[in-house]
Design a protein around this motif. Sequence first.
Motif, PDB file in Angstrom:
ATOM      1  N   VAL A  57       0.868  -1.188   0.000  1.00  0.00           N
ATOM      2  CA  VAL A  57       0.000   0.000   0.000  1.00  0.00           C
ATOM      3  C   VAL A  57       0.894   1.224   0.000  1.00  0.00           C
ATOM      4  N   SER A  58       0.558   2.167  -0.859  1.00  0.00           N
ATOM      5  CA  SER A  58       1.316   3.433  -0.828  1.00  0.00           C
ATOM      6  C   SER A  58       0.459   4.415  -0.057  1.00  0.00           C
ATOM      7  N   LEU A  59       1.103   5.220   0.760  1.00  0.00           N
ATOM      8  CA  LEU A  59       0.330   6.069   1.655  1.00  0.00           C
ATOM      9  C   LEU A  59       0.376   7.502   1.183  1.00  0.00           C
ATOM     10  N   ARG A  60      -0.791   8.036   0.905  1.00  0.00           N
ATOM     11  CA  ARG A  60      -0.936   9.449   0.557  1.00  0.00           C
ATOM     12  C   ARG A  60      -1.347  10.190   1.811  1.00  0.00           C
ATOM     13  N   ASN A  61      -0.707  11.306   2.089  1.00  0.00           N
ATOM     14  CA  ASN A  61      -1.126  12.100   3.254  1.00  0.00           C
ATOM     15  C   ASN A  61      -1.278  13.555   2.868  1.00  0.00           C
ATOM     16  N   PRO A  62      -2.417  14.169   3.167  1.00  0.00           N
ATOM     17  CA  PRO A  62      -3.509  13.602   3.963  1.00  0.00           C
ATOM     18  C   PRO A  62      -4.169  12.438   3.221  1.00  0.00           C
ATOM     19  N   LEU A  63      -4.564  11.428   3.990  1.00  0.00           N
ATOM     20  CA  LEU A  63      -5.255  10.263   3.437  1.00  0.00           C
ATOM     21  C   LEU A  63      -6.664  10.680   3.037  1.00  0.00           C
ATOM     22  N   ILE A  64      -7.359  11.335   3.947  1.00  0.00           N
ATOM     23  CA  ILE A  64      -8.698  11.866   3.670  1.00  0.00           C
ATOM     24  C   ILE A  64      -8.697  13.324   4.129  1.00  0.00           C
ATOM     25  N   PRO A  65      -8.548  14.276   3.167  1.00  0.00           N
ATOM     26  CA  PRO A  65      -8.374  15.677   3.527  1.00  0.00           C
ATOM     27  C   PRO A  65      -9.673  16.340   3.983  1.00  0.00           C
ATOM     28  N   GLY A  66      -9.480  17.510   4.589  1.00  0.00           N
ATOM     29  CA  GLY A  66     -10.632  18.238   5.109  1.00  0.00           C
ATOM     30  C   GLY A  66     -10.974  17.705   6.486  1.00  0.00           C
ATOM     31  N   PHE A  67     -11.872  18.407   7.174  1.00  0.00           N
ATOM     32  CA  PHE A  67     -12.087  18.036   8.573  1.00  0.00           C
ATOM     33  C   PHE A  67     -12.642  16.620   8.679  1.00  0.00           C
ATOM     34  N   ASN A  68     -11.764  15.696   9.095  1.00  0.00           N
ATOM     35  CA  ASN A  68     -12.099  14.276   9.276  1.00  0.00           C
ATOM     36  C   ASN A  68     -11.310  13.748  10.472  1.00  0.00           C
ATOM     37  N   PRO A  69     -11.701  14.166  11.695  1.00  0.00           N
ATOM     38  CA  PRO A  69     -10.906  13.811  12.879  1.00  0.00           C
ATOM     39  C   PRO A  69     -11.247  12.414  13.378  1.00  0.00           C
ATOM     40  N   ASP A  70     -10.358  11.873  14.241  1.00  0.00           N
ATOM     41  CA  ASP A  70     -10.666  10.668  15.020  1.00  0.00           C
ATOM     42  C   ASP A  70     -10.990   9.470  14.134  1.00  0.00           C
ATOM     43  N   PRO A  71     -10.157   9.172  13.102  1.00  0.00           N
ATOM     44  CA  PRO A  71     -10.517   8.101  12.165  1.00  0.00           C
ATOM     45  C   PRO A  71     -10.429   6.724  12.809  1.00  0.00           C
ATOM     46  N   SER A  72     -11.294   5.820  12.308  1.00  0.00           N
ATOM     47  CA  SER A  72     -11.234   4.395  12.665  1.00  0.00           C
ATOM     48  C   SER A  72     -11.328   3.600  11.372  1.00  0.00           C
ATOM     49  N   VAL A  73     -10.662   2.450  11.315  1.00  0.00           N
ATOM     50  CA  VAL A  73     -10.555   1.712  10.052  1.00  0.00           C
ATOM     51  C   VAL A  73     -10.839   0.227  10.276  1.00  0.00           C
ATOM     52  N   VAL A  74     -11.425  -0.411   9.236  1.00  0.00           N
ATOM     53  CA  VAL A  74     -11.626  -1.862   9.270  1.00  0.00           C
ATOM     54  C   VAL A  74     -11.441  -2.380   7.856  1.00  0.00           C
ATOM     55  N   LEU A  75     -10.960  -3.630   7.717  1.00  0.00           N
ATOM     56  CA  LEU A  75     -10.807  -4.268   6.405  1.00  0.00           C
ATOM     57  C   LEU A  75     -11.833  -5.393   6.310  1.00  0.00           C
ATOM     58  N   VAL A  76     -12.681  -5.328   5.290  1.00  0.00           N
ATOM     59  CA  VAL A  76     -13.703  -6.365   5.110  1.00  0.00           C
ATOM     60  C   VAL A  76     -13.714  -6.787   3.647  1.00  0.00           C
ATOM     61  N   ASP A  77     -13.456  -8.075   3.397  1.00  0.00           N
ATOM     62  CA  ASP A  77     -13.496  -8.615   2.021  1.00  0.00           C
ATOM     63  C   ASP A  77     -12.700  -7.746   1.035  1.00  0.00           C
TER      64      ASP A  77
ATOM     65  N   PHE B 218      -4.840  11.007   8.432  1.00  0.00           N
ATOM     66  CA  PHE B 218      -3.551  10.670   7.852  1.00  0.00           C
ATOM     67  C   PHE B 218      -3.292   9.179   8.078  1.00  0.00           C
ATOM     68  N   ALA B 219      -2.170   8.689   7.528  1.00  0.00           N
ATOM     69  CA  ALA B 219      -1.831   7.271   7.717  1.00  0.00           C
ATOM     70  C   ALA B 219      -0.329   7.115   7.774  1.00  0.00           C
ATOM     71  N   THR B 220       0.106   6.097   8.499  1.00  0.00           N
ATOM     72  CA  THR B 220       1.529   5.768   8.543  1.00  0.00           C
ATOM     73  C   THR B 220       1.672   4.271   8.792  1.00  0.00           C
ATOM     74  N   GLU B 221       2.859   3.720   8.464  1.00  0.00           N
ATOM     75  CA  GLU B 221       3.051   2.289   8.674  1.00  0.00           C
ATOM     76  C   GLU B 221       3.595   2.041  10.075  1.00  0.00           C
ATOM     77  N   VAL B 222       3.158   0.960  10.666  1.00  0.00           N
ATOM     78  CA  VAL B 222       3.649   0.527  11.983  1.00  0.00           C
ATOM     79  C   VAL B 222       4.416  -0.767  11.772  1.00  0.00           C
ATOM     80  N   ARG B 223       5.610  -0.831  12.325  1.00  0.00           N
ATOM     81  CA  ARG B 223       6.407  -2.064  12.229  1.00  0.00           C
ATOM     82  C   ARG B 223       6.531  -2.652  13.621  1.00  0.00           C
ATOM     83  N   TRP B 224       6.554  -3.982  13.677  1.00  0.00           N
ATOM     84  CA  TRP B 224       6.634  -4.684  14.959  1.00  0.00           C
ATOM     85  C   TRP B 224       8.058  -5.193  15.171  1.00  0.00           C
TER      86      TRP B 224
END
Length: 505
Positions: free
Chosen positions: A1-21, A277-283
């Motif tokens: 996945v390539s990350l564009r930032n802002p991921l979703i521009p304009g006032f969009n605070p407190d994002p939550s994400v889920v992957l389905v199908d 916005f979005a960023t990658e997390v590594r473990w």
Amino acid sequence: VSLRNPLIPGFNPDPSVVLVDGTYYVVTSTFEYLPGIPVYASTDFEEWTQVGNVITRPEQGELETITTGLGVWAPTIRHRDGVFYVIVTIAGGRGCVLFTAERPQGPWSDGLVLDGVEGIDPDLTWDEDGTALVTYSGLVMKGEDIGKHGGIRQVDVDLESGDVLSGPRDLWSGSGFKFPEAPHLYRRGEWWYLMIAEGGTERGHGASMARSSNARGPFEPAPSNPFLSARSTSRPIQNTGHGDLVETPDGRTIMVLLGVRPRGGTQAFSALGRETFATEVRWRDDGWPEADPVQLTPREGAVEQDIRFDAPLDGGWLAIRRTPESIADLESSPGSLTLTGDGADLTAMNPVFLGRRQLNQTAAARTTIDARGGVGGLAVRYDERTVYSLTAADDGVATTVTAEARVPGIVQTWTASLPSGPVELRLESEPPPAFGMDADFVEMMTSDFVNFIARSGDEETVLARVDGRYLTAETAASFTGRVIGLFAVTGIVTFDAYRYTGSED
Ligand code: 6LW
């Protein structure tokens, strides 16, 4: 996945994400606006489209008299056994509400109130036995203890009845920074990870992590927290925090989170509010996370929108404590938007206002209004006390255009007279002068300047050029961001289109 930032521009605070199908869905906060909780979708984490909204009916939100800045706060979106869940706090109103749907586009349910969740930023997950757990930030929002912070707490909940089955129990509440909030619980390998935000949603914001072998704790904190923060840096994206994690099919972990893009010589003022916005997390080998700093990687090119009114409104329109459909008349003057004023102006709690998020740092919005039947115009607002507007009133002899800059306690107006008949209104945001020793030091510090322009035929007048710093997240109190819209105050006014251009220069 390539990350564009802002991921979703304009006032969009407190994002939550889920992957389905194979499709990612993101939801964000909307406060006093309707429709509430936009649902954005993407299959590649790069291109996002809004597929709907969770709160589309007044009875779902009960927002008619909600206090500015309260209302629909941080949602969490999850999916289980064919059902989409969005759990959210309607602060100062319904409280903790659980919405469900079979499809993310909706229709979503009327919402089940979970009385036992006394706090904000509810997260939803299920333990190994399928028991639903709601983990939340114990900020007291009513009663004599209002404003007290109970830290991160958790209850077991029956999602059918809404009853609390056990708890609340206190969980780990961070490293001691203020406002532990935005908790999310994840099962990963042998661990249950608890991620929270701490430091407050301003410049001190950060994401912190703890883990336990049990979903109900006790949790041990990571060796160093916050593992993600922009505090004290000169990064273009500040206030980073309030994140949610998603695992991609190829095993990577992406965090969506809120941030702001402050402009000016000292990065002081963020016109668009808190965006996603979005960023990658590594473990690491020790099982603790590391996050890449959130990089500004805007999409190339300008945004051009020429929205006509010859088709039903799309889901991107916003109205204030009422639905867009309740004020937008697309029949009376086919091809135009007709708005009928009810005497409420933009300082009212329920003005006749139809708007869209400002998506870019440098932006221009324009419309042609026919005000021969009433009074209305074009405005860019943060809230009812913080709004810049152009109003037109046409008495058949001339059109009087009034530019108004309104911030709490201060109002300034400018007027111009143009011929009777349709008038073009434009609000144009220009960047501050570049940092330099010959630049005007005060002007250099701001986010932008807003030009108020009116044109009739080839007669154009710039009524005002006003500093935009007073219309930013750091000066307005309403947690939202700039919304540009069309409005009516009295009588009947029509608009030919909403035209918007935006860029990041
Ligand atoms: C959100 C909480 C917060 O629920 O603000 O400042 C609330 N922190 O995380 C609204 O964005």
